[in-house]
Design a protein around this motif. Structure first.
Motif, mmCIF file in Angstrom:
data_model
loop_
_atom_site.group_PDB
_atom_site.id
_atom_site.type_symbol
_atom_site.label_atom_id
_atom_site.label_comp_id
_atom_site.label_asym_id
_atom_site.label_seq_id
_atom_site.Cartn_x
_atom_site.Cartn_y
_atom_site.Cartn_z
ATOM 1 N N ARG A 1 9.366 2.452 1.021
ATOM 2 C CA ARG A 1 9.660 1.499 2.096
ATOM 3 C C ARG A 1 10.966 0.792 1.777
ATOM 4 O O ARG A 1 11.034 -0.044 0.876
ATOM 5 C CB ARG A 1 8.541 0.476 2.257
ATOM 6 C CG ARG A 1 8.647 -0.292 3.575
ATOM 7 C CD ARG A 1 7.582 -1.354 3.707
ATOM 8 N NE ARG A 1 7.487 -1.824 5.082
ATOM 9 C CZ ARG A 1 6.871 -2.952 5.436
ATOM 10 N NH1 ARG A 1 6.290 -3.705 4.521
ATOM 11 N NH2 ARG A 1 6.813 -3.307 6.706
ATOM 12 N N ALA A 2 11.978 1.132 2.546
ATOM 13 C CA ALA A 2 13.313 0.582 2.321
ATOM 14 C C ALA A 2 13.662 -0.405 3.423
ATOM 15 O O ALA A 2 13.168 -0.318 4.550
ATOM 16 C CB ALA A 2 14.349 1.705 2.281
ATOM 17 N N PHE A 3 14.543 -1.345 3.112
ATOM 18 C CA PHE A 3 15.064 -2.226 4.146
ATOM 19 C C PHE A 3 15.852 -1.401 5.166
ATOM 20 O O PHE A 3 16.425 -0.367 4.844
ATOM 21 C CB PHE A 3 15.962 -3.298 3.527
ATOM 22 C CG PHE A 3 15.227 -4.280 2.664
ATOM 23 C CD1 PHE A 3 14.127 -4.960 3.152
ATOM 24 C CD2 PHE A 3 15.636 -4.526 1.361
ATOM 25 C CE1 PHE A 3 13.443 -5.871 2.361
ATOM 26 C CE2 PHE A 3 14.969 -5.441 0.564
ATOM 27 C CZ PHE A 3 13.857 -6.112 1.060
ATOM 28 N N GLY B 1 0.788 -1.228 0.000
ATOM 29 C CA GLY B 1 0.000 0.000 0.000
ATOM 30 C C GLY B 1 0.810 1.263 0.000
ATOM 31 O O GLY B 1 0.261 2.355 -0.195
ATOM 32 N N ARG B 2 2.106 1.160 0.210
ATOM 33 C CA ARG B 2 2.954 2.357 0.170
ATOM 34 C C ARG B 2 3.367 2.724 -1.250
ATOM 35 O O ARG B 2 3.989 3.759 -1.468
ATOM 36 C CB ARG B 2 4.194 2.147 1.037
ATOM 37 C CG ARG B 2 3.897 2.023 2.530
ATOM 38 C CD ARG B 2 5.186 1.718 3.297
ATOM 39 N NE ARG B 2 4.988 1.690 4.726
ATOM 40 C CZ ARG B 2 4.562 0.649 5.423
ATOM 41 N NH1 ARG B 2 4.263 -0.476 4.770
ATOM 42 N NH2 ARG B 2 4.420 0.696 6.726
ATOM 43 N N TRP C 1 -0.466 4.222 -9.295
ATOM 44 C CA TRP C 1 -0.277 3.594 -10.598
ATOM 45 C C TRP C 1 0.650 2.386 -10.500
ATOM 46 O O TRP C 1 0.431 1.351 -11.152
ATOM 47 C CB TRP C 1 0.283 4.598 -11.612
ATOM 48 C CG TRP C 1 1.707 5.014 -11.328
ATOM 49 C CD1 TRP C 1 2.122 6.085 -10.594
ATOM 50 C CD2 TRP C 1 2.900 4.349 -11.763
ATOM 51 N NE1 TRP C 1 3.497 6.134 -10.532
ATOM 52 C CE2 TRP C 1 4.002 5.077 -11.243
ATOM 53 C CE3 TRP C 1 3.145 3.207 -12.532
ATOM 54 C CZ2 TRP C 1 5.326 4.709 -11.460
ATOM 55 C CZ3 TRP C 1 4.468 2.835 -12.756
ATOM 56 C CH2 TRP C 1 5.534 3.591 -12.231
ATOM 57 N N GLU C 2 1.686 2.508 -9.652
ATOM 58 C CA GLU C 2 2.658 1.428 -9.538
ATOM 59 C C GLU C 2 2.044 0.225 -8.824
ATOM 60 O O GLU C 2 2.304 -0.932 -9.180
ATOM 61 C CB GLU C 2 3.898 1.925 -8.792
ATOM 62 C CG GLU C 2 5.086 0.996 -8.903
ATOM 63 C CD GLU C 2 6.348 1.592 -8.316
ATOM 64 O OE1 GLU C 2 7.446 1.135 -8.685
ATOM 65 O OE2 GLU C 2 6.256 2.511 -7.470
ATOM 66 N N ARG C 3 1.207 0.498 -7.830
ATOM 67 C CA ARG C 3 0.536 -0.597 -7.119
ATOM 68 C C ARG C 3 -0.431 -1.318 -8.048
ATOM 69 O O ARG C 3 -0.485 -2.563 -8.059
ATOM 70 C CB ARG C 3 -0.205 -0.037 -5.904
ATOM 71 C CG ARG C 3 -0.906 -1.112 -5.085
ATOM 72 C CD ARG C 3 -1.606 -0.531 -3.866
ATOM 73 N NE ARG C 3 -2.226 -1.565 -3.069
ATOM 74 C CZ ARG C 3 -2.935 -1.342 -1.968
ATOM 75 N NH1 ARG C 3 -3.102 -0.087 -1.535
ATOM 76 N NH2 ARG C 3 -3.455 -2.335 -1.288
ATOM 77 N N ALA C 4 -1.189 -0.559 -8.829
ATOM 78 C CA ALA C 4 -2.137 -1.183 -9.747
ATOM 79 C C ALA C 4 -1.411 -2.070 -10.756
ATOM 80 O O ALA C 4 -1.856 -3.192 -11.063
ATOM 81 C CB ALA C 4 -2.949 -0.101 -10.466
#
Length: 566
Positions: A551-553, A498-499, A503-506
């Motif tokens: 969201r990074a490690f 969800g972060r 467009w990238e999530r879709a």
């Protein structure tokens, strides 16, 4: 009418004396411009984020001394109000500090506001050290202008979805002429546009002009991009400071409008900022530049395999530090292709980087011979592959120890996600530049660098060759992993979810759903999820990486190593 200086500066966490000098210099420039108000960013006195330095003996005494130095300097600049961010002590139960905004003028503390909303998610952990401020609005009259005061997260909850308290509503009820928000807002792709949207909507809703002042610079894995801005209720964003550099600008605020110092209209602000690849480049370069100098390094070394990851790492290092401060080492084994060595030579010639050749075949043979003599079994398969990576890692660390260069690790986010790396081998190093870039983004950024340079910085032969660790005969990454365009979409859903941008999530979810509809899809997705979970112990022992995505490690994704995964 009010003249306001936006002091967008690059602070060094813990260097209170240096930060103080930097702020005093900016205030003097503001006074020359005739400013009534100079605004620094959140926790500007200590730098953001000081973490457990706040608990170190003597740290708060140094904070007190720095604040006193600012007060003393303010006596020499009469009429100028300084908005400063600093930790301050508090009484009562709970944490003993506030994350505070202080207004200093004429040698005195004029007013103080404590941050109400303390983020404890992603890379933030403010509740570890601070207590929330009271639910009050703080407004200060400067000349004929009523200035409302706010700190970063306080302005991000105007939708009311994340906290029970909305400081913007309380401040709106106080009806100031202008809101000044001090911030330490880390940068990731799309964050600039997100800030404009959130604060633009709040400005319109409450009919309040707002000045948003951010810091700039790299601090460990996060990077602050600056991009301070002003927004008006009816016109949106009307001013933006430069990105990724310090910028001190004096504006005129008159009758609800932001103008240039001379009273003329400000140039229009583009709705869209840098392209994604230009952003990745700028963020990574600044992050590396600040990390090395603050850790005491002037030069870096990179293992050059002839592959795309090491090639991009070298190109970005040259961009950040200059070719004279970057060295490369090629370490061919019996499995290395002549093309990979030749590609390393071409790459380093293109970049102007000195390349050392350190073959490892004899070392591998000696290790394998002694292993068999000791344990009575030959060294083969994965242990032999990992041995080569560890020998290379040892050579690179030998160079680092002997010559004082910081070693840059070259792993990308796709590889780190599934553990396609060797502990104490290619994970050796002080910092990873690509650890938040998926492999497909590595390819895209290489092409971007070549296009921006107008020439072939990174040889096309490196970009076009099938990725391979070259630790076994005819080895290809696709022997162990699905093709990267597919793997990366799975990983985006699994790690960022969800972060992701809408467009990238879709796009990623559509690819995964199509895969799940195939006979082999569910098993493949389950295998990738299992690889991500089992590789947490490797990531925990790996160097910090520069964060560029949402969201990074590292501190942005805190997962237990020993955990049951359904």
């Amino acid at each position: 009418m009010l003249h306001i200086t936006v002091a967008q500066l690059n602070y060094f966490v813990g260097d209170i004396e240096g930060n103080t000098r930097k702020m005093i210099e900016a205030a003097r420039r503001a006074a020359v411009d005739g400013a009534d108000l100079v605004v620094f960013s959140e926790l500007s006195l200590t730098g953001y984020y000081p973490g457990d330095l706040l608990e170190e003996p003597g740290f708060l005494r140094r904070v007190d001394a720095g604040l006193q130095a600012l007060k003393d300097a303010s006596r020499q600049l009469p009429g100028l109000h300084w908005v400063v961010g600093a930790p301050v002590r508090r009484d009562g139960p709970g944490k003993k500090l506030h994350n505070a905004l202080l207004v200093v003028a004429g040698g005195e503390l004029v007013t103080q506001y404590a941050k109400q909303l303390l983020p404890t998610y992603d890379v933030f952990d403010e509740q570890r050290h601070f207590a929330a401020g009271p639910d009050v609005a703080r407004v200060l009259r400067i000349g004929t202008t009523q200035v409302g005061l706010m700190i970063c997260e306080d302005g991000w909850n105007d939708s009311g979805e994340d906290y029970l308290v909305n400081p913007f509503t309380r401040l709106g009820d106080a009806a100031p002429d202008l809101v000044v928000s001090i911030n330490a807002s880390p940068s990731n792709v799309g964050k600039r546009e997100q800030r404009h949207q959130v604060f633009g909507q709040a400005s319109t809703r409450h009919r309040l002009p707002l000045l948003y002042v951010n810091q700039v610079g790299g601090q460990d894995q996060i990077v602050f991009d600056g991009a301070s801005f002003a927004v008006e209720p009816d016109r949106g964003v009307t001013f933006e400071a430069q990105r990724f550099v310090e910028d001190t600008v004096t504006l005129r605020f008159d009758n609800g409008r932001f103008l240039a110092l001379g009273g003329e209209a400000l140039p229009p602000v583009a709705a869209q900022g840098l392209s994604t690849m230009a952003f990745y480049r700028a963020q990574t370069v600044l992050g590396l530049r600040d990390y090395t100098r603050r850790c005491g390094f002037k030069q870096v070394v990179v293992g050059s395999s002839g592959g795309i990851d090491s090639a991009l790492t070298l190109a970005l290092a040259v961009d950040a530090l200059g070719a004279g401060n970057v060295e490369a080492i090629t370490m061919p084994s019996s499995f290395s292709s002549s093309g990979s060595v030749d590609d390393s030579v071409t790459l380093c010639n293109n970049l102007g980087v000195r390349l050392h050749r350190h073959p490892i075949a004899e070392l591998v043979t000696a290790y394998a011979r002694q292993f068999e003599a000791t344990f009575g079994t030959p060294l083969a398969g994965l242990p032999l592959e990992n041995l080569q990576a560890r020998i290379r890692g040892t050579i690179l660390m030998e160079h680092s120890n002997r010559f004082g260069h910081m070693l840059l690790t070259t792993g990308n986010k796709s590889e780190l996600s599934v553990g396609y790396c060797t502990l104490y081998g290619d994970t050796n190093g002080g910092l990873g530049l690509l650890g938040d870039l998926f492999k497909t983004e590595v390819f895209a950024l290489c092409r971007h660098l070549n296009e921006a340079a107008g020439r072939e910085l990174i040889p096309v032969a490196i970009i076009d060759k099938p990725p391979s660790a070259e630790l076994a005969p005819d080895q290809k990454d696709t022997d162990s992993l699905p093709p990267y365009p597919l793997l990366d979409e799975i990983l985006k859903v699994e790690i960022e979810g969800g972060r992701l941008a809408t467009w990238e999530r879709a796009q990623a979810e559509a690819v995964v759903q199509q895969l799940l509809a195939t006979p082999e899809g569910p098993a493949l997705v389950a295998r990738i999820r299992g690889m991500v979970a089992r590789s947490e112990y490797k990531r925990r022992q790996s160097p910090p990486i520069i964060r560029v995505r949402s969201r990074a490690f590292g501190s942005g994704r805190q997962m237990p190593i020993a955990a049951f995964h359904a």
